[in-house]
Design a protein around this motif. Structure first.
Motif, PDB file in Angstrom:
ATOM      1  N   ALA A 211     -94.130 -42.871  20.210  1.00  0.00           N
ATOM      2  CA  ALA A 211     -92.663 -42.805  20.201  1.00  0.00           C
ATOM      3  C   ALA A 211     -92.185 -41.414  20.613  1.00  0.00           C
ATOM      4  N   VAL A 212     -92.858 -40.377  20.107  1.00  0.00           N
ATOM      5  CA  VAL A 212     -92.502 -39.006  20.481  1.00  0.00           C
ATOM      6  C   VAL A 212     -92.685 -38.814  21.985  1.00  0.00           C
ATOM      7  N   ALA A 213     -93.805 -39.305  22.525  1.00  0.00           N
ATOM      8  CA  ALA A 213     -94.061 -39.163  23.955  1.00  0.00           C
ATOM      9  C   ALA A 213     -93.003 -39.886  24.778  1.00  0.00           C
ATOM     10  N   ALA A 214     -92.620 -41.085  24.352  1.00  0.00           N
ATOM     11  CA  ALA A 214     -91.627 -41.860  25.088  1.00  0.00           C
ATOM     12  C   ALA A 214     -90.267 -41.174  25.074  1.00  0.00           C
ATOM     13  N   VAL A 215     -89.848 -40.682  23.907  1.00  0.00           N
ATOM     14  CA  VAL A 215     -88.549 -39.996  23.814  1.00  0.00           C
ATOM     15  C   VAL A 215     -88.566 -38.712  24.636  1.00  0.00           C
ATOM     16  N   ALA A 216     -89.686 -37.992  24.609  1.00  0.00           N
ATOM     17  CA  ALA A 216     -89.792 -36.758  25.388  1.00  0.00           C
ATOM     18  C   ALA A 216     -89.676 -37.036  26.881  1.00  0.00           C
ATOM     19  N   VAL A 217     -90.311 -38.120  27.341  1.00  0.00           N
ATOM     20  CA  VAL A 217     -90.222 -38.491  28.757  1.00  0.00           C
ATOM     21  C   VAL A 217     -88.784 -38.843  29.126  1.00  0.00           C
ATOM     22  N   LEU A 218     -88.111 -39.603  28.262  1.00  0.00           N
ATOM     23  CA  LEU A 218     -86.721 -39.987  28.542  1.00  0.00           C
ATOM     24  C   LEU A 218     -85.807 -38.767  28.599  1.00  0.00           C
ATOM     25  N   LEU A 219     -85.996 -37.854  27.658  1.00  0.00           N
ATOM     26  CA  LEU A 219     -85.171 -36.645  27.655  1.00  0.00           C
ATOM     27  C   LEU A 219     -85.449 -35.782  28.885  1.00  0.00           C
ATOM     28  N   GLY A 220     -86.729 -35.593  29.183  1.00  0.00           N
ATOM     29  CA  GLY A 220     -87.086 -34.745  30.310  1.00  0.00           C
ATOM     30  C   GLY A 220     -86.609 -35.291  31.643  1.00  0.00           C
ATOM     31  N   LEU A 221     -86.873 -36.568  31.892  1.00  0.00           N
ATOM     32  CA  LEU A 221     -86.468 -37.169  33.164  1.00  0.00           C
ATOM     33  C   LEU A 221     -84.958 -37.373  33.246  1.00  0.00           C
ATOM     34  N   GLY A 222     -84.344 -37.718  32.102  1.00  0.00           N
ATOM     35  CA  GLY A 222     -82.903 -37.957  32.112  1.00  0.00           C
ATOM     36  C   GLY A 222     -82.089 -36.708  32.361  1.00  0.00           C
ATOM     37  N   ALA A 229     -84.123 -26.123  36.383  1.00  0.00           N
ATOM     38  CA  ALA A 229     -85.563 -26.394  36.275  1.00  0.00           C
ATOM     39  C   ALA A 229     -86.169 -25.608  35.120  1.00  0.00           C
ATOM     40  N   GLY A 230     -86.997 -26.284  34.343  1.00  0.00           N
ATOM     41  CA  GLY A 230     -87.633 -25.665  33.194  1.00  0.00           C
ATOM     42  C   GLY A 230     -86.935 -25.957  31.881  1.00  0.00           C
ATOM     43  N   VAL A 231     -85.610 -26.137  31.927  1.00  0.00           N
ATOM     44  CA  VAL A 231     -84.855 -26.407  30.695  1.00  0.00           C
ATOM     45  C   VAL A 231     -85.145 -27.795  30.138  1.00  0.00           C
ATOM     46  N   PRO A 232     -85.261 -28.853  30.984  1.00  0.00           N
ATOM     47  CA  PRO A 232     -85.581 -30.173  30.422  1.00  0.00           C
ATOM     48  C   PRO A 232     -86.865 -30.195  29.610  1.00  0.00           C
ATOM     49  N   VAL A 233     -87.838 -29.346  29.964  1.00  0.00           N
ATOM     50  CA  VAL A 233     -89.078 -29.281  29.194  1.00  0.00           C
ATOM     51  C   VAL A 233     -88.797 -28.798  27.773  1.00  0.00           C
ATOM     52  N   GLY A 237     -88.649 -31.104  23.718  1.00  0.00           N
ATOM     53  CA  GLY A 237     -89.250 -30.796  22.422  1.00  0.00           C
ATOM     54  C   GLY A 237     -88.464 -31.362  21.250  1.00  0.00           C
ATOM     55  N   LEU A 238     -87.205 -31.729  21.499  1.00  0.00           N
ATOM     56  CA  LEU A 238     -86.391 -32.337  20.443  1.00  0.00           C
ATOM     57  C   LEU A 238     -86.860 -33.742  20.100  1.00  0.00           C
ATOM     58  N   ALA A 239     -87.799 -34.275  20.892  1.00  0.00           N
ATOM     59  CA  ALA A 239     -88.303 -35.621  20.615  1.00  0.00           C
ATOM     60  C   ALA A 239     -88.954 -35.690  19.243  1.00  0.00           C
ATOM     61  N   VAL A 240     -89.595 -34.619  18.814  1.00  0.00           N
ATOM     62  CA  VAL A 240     -90.283 -34.625  17.512  1.00  0.00           C
ATOM     63  C   VAL A 240     -89.298 -34.792  16.362  1.00  0.00           C
ATOM     64  N   PRO A 241     -88.261 -33.924  16.216  1.00  0.00           N
ATOM     65  CA  PRO A 241     -87.327 -34.139  15.100  1.00  0.00           C
ATOM     66  C   PRO A 241     -86.550 -35.444  15.207  1.00  0.00           C
ATOM     67  N   ILE A 242     -86.285 -35.906  16.431  1.00  0.00           N
ATOM     68  CA  ILE A 242     -85.561 -37.169  16.594  1.00  0.00           C
ATOM     69  C   ILE A 242     -86.371 -38.329  16.026  1.00  0.00           C
ATOM     70  N   VAL A 243     -87.657 -38.380  16.394  1.00  0.00           N
ATOM     71  CA  VAL A 243     -88.513 -39.474  15.920  1.00  0.00           C
ATOM     72  C   VAL A 243     -88.730 -39.369  14.413  1.00  0.00           C
ATOM     73  N   LEU A 244     -88.937 -38.160  13.903  1.00  0.00           N
ATOM     74  CA  LEU A 244     -89.131 -37.987  12.465  1.00  0.00           C
ATOM     75  C   LEU A 244     -87.881 -38.377  11.688  1.00  0.00           C
ATOM     76  N   TYR A 245     -86.729 -38.048  12.231  1.00  0.00           N
ATOM     77  CA  TYR A 245     -85.473 -38.437  11.565  1.00  0.00           C
ATOM     78  C   TYR A 245     -85.329 -39.959  11.536  1.00  0.00           C
ATOM     79  N   GLY A 246     -85.662 -40.606  12.652  1.00  0.00           N
ATOM     80  CA  GLY A 246     -85.601 -42.067  12.677  1.00  0.00           C
ATOM     81  C   GLY A 246     -86.580 -42.705  11.717  1.00  0.00           C
ATOM     82  N   ALA A 247     -87.776 -42.125  11.611  1.00  0.00           N
ATOM     83  CA  ALA A 247     -88.767 -42.645  10.670  1.00  0.00           C
ATOM     84  C   ALA A 247     -88.290 -42.482   9.234  1.00  0.00           C
TER      85      ALA A 247
END
Length: 260
Positions: A211-222, A229-233, A237-247
């Motif tokens: 789930a973290v990997a999927a959210v990170a890909v969506l954020l980065g590509l979106g 350039a470089g900022v989406p990377v 990283g916000l994918a981790v707190p987002i997934v943990l908050y959802g869990a």
């Protein structure tokens, strides 16, 4: 009249030391043979060390000189951060933004060091040099061992073989990229991201990690079309707190549902 022997007077058998306990020294029961640890450590060091060639090619293709490329591998020596840095530079990103992204990726090694410092218990004089080898691969090999001796051997062999081979193949890749000229024409610009994904994929095992990997890909590509350039990377990283908050929210709902 003979004195009666109580149960408390009978010595109980001593249990063998548990080799899985942190800090167990050499010779513990169940510890792996040194040759097996060396074999596994060399396997990891050689397999990952060869990907330094891809970094050398990618770095040279992003505009860095051979000297700059080799300096990164010698002084930084953390593959993911190095690929992130040269990838952001290749995409036209600001050097400070690229360095920030590489820095945040490298912060994880500090947490590895906290764990390994207790497991390895190295002499103080050696720790500053050993800290340079605290990366994903040396941590994984060390933690896979059952005793302190095995952990130390695994850490040393993995770190040494990987450091030497990574820097050697970095040099070969950078020199080769300069010799062939335009790396984009050969499609070598995709080598770095491909190796990075190959290293990352085996680490994504649980549903939460996926789930973290999927959210990170969506954020980065979106955010790629709208942010420098470089900022989406960094934002990914916000994918981790987002997934943990959802869990956490799902756990609260489950608890409330069970209480009713």
């Amino acid at each position: 009249m003979a004195e009666r022997t109580s149960r408390a007077d009978i010595p109980s058998p001593v249990a063998p030391p548990d080799a899985s306990v942190e800090g167990t020294d050499a010779g513990a029961v169940g510890d792996r043979p040194d040759s097996a640890v060396v074999r596994d450590a060399l396997g990891v060091g050689i397999a990952v060390g060869l990907s330094g060639f891809a970094f050398g090619v990618t770095s040279a293709g992003s505009g860095l000189t051979v000297l700059q490329t080799c300096a990164l591998s010698l002084l930084v020596f953390t593959g993911a951060s190095q690929f992130a840095l040269v990838g952001a530079l290749a995409g036209g990103g600001n050097p400070f933004t690229a360095a920030a992204g590489a820095f945040f990726l490298g912060v994880r090694n500090a947490f590895y060091g906290l764990r390994l410092s207790q497991l390895l218990a190295l002499p103080r004089a050696v720790r500053p040099f050993a800290a340079h080898w605290v990366i994903d691969e040396t941590t994984a090999v060390s933690l896979a061992q059952r005793g302190r001796r095995g952990a130390r051997i695994g850490f040393t062999v993995t770190g040494l073989s990987l450091y030497v081979l990574w820097n050697l193949t970095t040099l070969l890749g950078a020199v080769g990229a300069e010799a062939i000229g335009d790396t984009d024409a050969w499609g070598l610009d995709a080598a770095g991201p491909a190796v990075f994904l190959a290293l990352l994929a085996p680490m994504v095992r649980t549903a939460r990690e996926r789930a973290v990997a999927a959210v990170a890909v969506l954020l980065g590509l979106g955010l790629l079309p709208v942010l420098p350039a470089g900022v989406p990377v960094l934002v990914a990283g916000l994918a981790v707190p987002i997934v943990l908050y959802g869990a956490g929210l799902r756990a609260q709902r489950t608890t409330r549902g069970n209480d009713r």
